[in-house]
Design a protein around this motif. Structure first.
Motif, mmCIF file in Angstrom:
data_model
loop_
_atom_site.group_PDB
_atom_site.id
_atom_site.type_symbol
_atom_site.label_atom_id
_atom_site.label_comp_id
_atom_site.label_asym_id
_atom_site.label_seq_id
_atom_site.Cartn_x
_atom_site.Cartn_y
_atom_site.Cartn_z
ATOM 1 N N THR A 3 0.846 -1.351 -0.018
ATOM 2 C CA THR A 3 0.017 0.080 -0.027
ATOM 3 C C THR A 3 0.793 1.384 -0.030
ATOM 4 O O THR A 3 0.219 2.436 0.124
ATOM 5 C CB THR A 3 -0.973 -0.165 1.248
ATOM 6 O OG1 THR A 3 -0.139 -0.045 2.328
ATOM 7 C CG2 THR A 3 -1.828 -1.156 1.209
ATOM 8 N N GLU A 4 2.135 1.340 -0.224
ATOM 9 C CA GLU A 4 2.995 2.370 -0.001
ATOM 10 C C GLU A 4 2.795 3.172 -1.215
ATOM 11 O O GLU A 4 2.905 4.643 -1.191
ATOM 12 C CB GLU A 4 4.396 2.078 0.362
ATOM 13 C CG GLU A 4 4.783 1.627 1.550
ATOM 14 C CD GLU A 4 6.400 1.408 1.687
ATOM 15 O OE1 GLU A 4 7.208 1.555 0.803
ATOM 16 O OE2 GLU A 4 6.847 0.980 2.771
ATOM 17 N N LYS A 5 2.701 2.723 -2.177
ATOM 18 C CA LYS A 5 2.684 3.585 -3.558
ATOM 19 C C LYS A 5 1.255 4.076 -3.998
ATOM 20 O O LYS A 5 1.110 4.819 -4.700
ATOM 21 C CB LYS A 5 3.290 2.503 -4.600
ATOM 22 C CG LYS A 5 4.702 2.131 -4.543
ATOM 23 C CD LYS A 5 5.592 3.021 -4.928
ATOM 24 C CE LYS A 5 7.099 2.583 -4.739
ATOM 25 N NZ LYS A 5 8.119 3.375 -4.637
ATOM 26 N N LYS A 6 0.336 3.489 -3.401
ATOM 27 C CA LYS A 6 -1.285 3.668 -3.650
ATOM 28 C C LYS A 6 -1.952 3.888 -2.590
ATOM 29 O O LYS A 6 -1.636 3.159 -1.587
ATOM 30 C CB LYS A 6 -1.598 2.625 -4.621
ATOM 31 C CG LYS A 6 -0.964 2.469 -5.840
ATOM 32 C CD LYS A 6 -1.588 1.538 -6.914
ATOM 33 C CE LYS A 6 -0.990 1.370 -8.165
ATOM 34 N NZ LYS A 6 -2.018 1.344 -9.214
ATOM 35 N N GLU A 7 -2.863 4.614 -2.708
ATOM 36 C CA GLU A 7 -3.682 4.682 -1.480
ATOM 37 C C GLU A 7 -4.935 3.873 -1.578
ATOM 38 O O GLU A 7 -5.848 3.765 -2.390
ATOM 39 C CB GLU A 7 -4.487 6.085 -1.329
ATOM 40 C CG GLU A 7 -3.338 7.530 -0.925
ATOM 41 C CD GLU A 7 -3.929 8.575 -0.787
ATOM 42 O OE1 GLU A 7 -5.358 8.480 -0.162
ATOM 43 O OE2 GLU A 7 -3.550 9.754 -1.109
ATOM 44 N N VAL A 8 -4.831 2.765 -0.847
ATOM 45 C CA VAL A 8 -5.734 1.582 -0.745
ATOM 46 C C VAL A 8 -6.208 1.268 0.674
ATOM 47 O O VAL A 8 -5.518 1.619 1.498
ATOM 48 C CB VAL A 8 -5.237 0.508 -1.393
ATOM 49 C CG1 VAL A 8 -4.924 0.594 -3.088
ATOM 50 C CG2 VAL A 8 -3.916 -0.133 -0.901
ATOM 51 N N GLU A 9 -7.445 0.901 0.876
ATOM 52 C CA GLU A 9 -8.091 0.664 1.924
ATOM 53 C C GLU A 9 -7.479 -0.933 2.591
ATOM 54 O O GLU A 9 -7.635 -1.778 1.658
ATOM 55 C CB GLU A 9 -9.562 0.696 2.186
ATOM 56 C CG GLU A 9 -10.067 0.314 3.380
ATOM 57 C CD GLU A 9 -11.605 0.507 3.379
ATOM 58 O OE1 GLU A 9 -12.350 0.523 4.599
ATOM 59 O OE2 GLU A 9 -12.163 0.647 2.284
#
Length: 140
Positions: A3-9
């Motif tokens: 999840t570091e590169k993208k904002e995901v729940e």
């Protein structure tokens, strides 16, 4: 890292945990094999249908793993329908699911044939599952 590169729940669910090892939880795998080696060998020699439900000591059976994951898939159907989802779990659970979905047999997908960071692309259509692709998984 995922999840570091993208904002995901990120959500966690106990149904997606690794195989429950009962009184062997937290112990070295070598201890498990030393103490239960003959029982594990017997289980591994059984036909697939018997092996699925055969219990060694107080360790979770393959059927119980499959049932947990199917409970997860069924309980999240409305939340995930038409979306791409990433599920993260342990190789032993992945192995049991691949066998359950008919991608391989126990003989074709032995212990240790799923690498760390391996993945499965699974497509769900209603109650039907299809293995679309795999990575880091060796099959005989």
């Amino acid at each position: 890292l995922i999840t570091e590169k993208k904002e995901v729940e990120v959500k966690t669910d106990k149904l997606l945990r690794e195989m429950y090892l009962g009184s062997y939880e937290g112990r070295k795998i070598e201890d498990l094999h030393k103490e239960l080696g003959d029982l594990i060998a017997h289980r591994d020699s059984l036909p697939a249908e018997e092996r699925l439900t055969h219990r060694v000591a107080d360790i979770e059976t393959d059927k119980e793993i499959v049932d947990r994951f199917m409970d997860f898939f069924n309980s999240t159907n409305d939340l995930t329908k038409g979306k791409r989802n990433l599920l993260v779990t342990h190789g032993a659970a992945m192995r049991v699911l691949l066998i359950h979905f008919g991608w391989a047999s126990y003989a074709e997908l032995q212990h240790g044939m799923i690498d760390n960071t391996a993945y499965i692309i699974l497509e769900k259509n209603g109650d039907t599952f299809k293995i679309k692709d795999t990575y880091g998984i060796k099959k005989l």
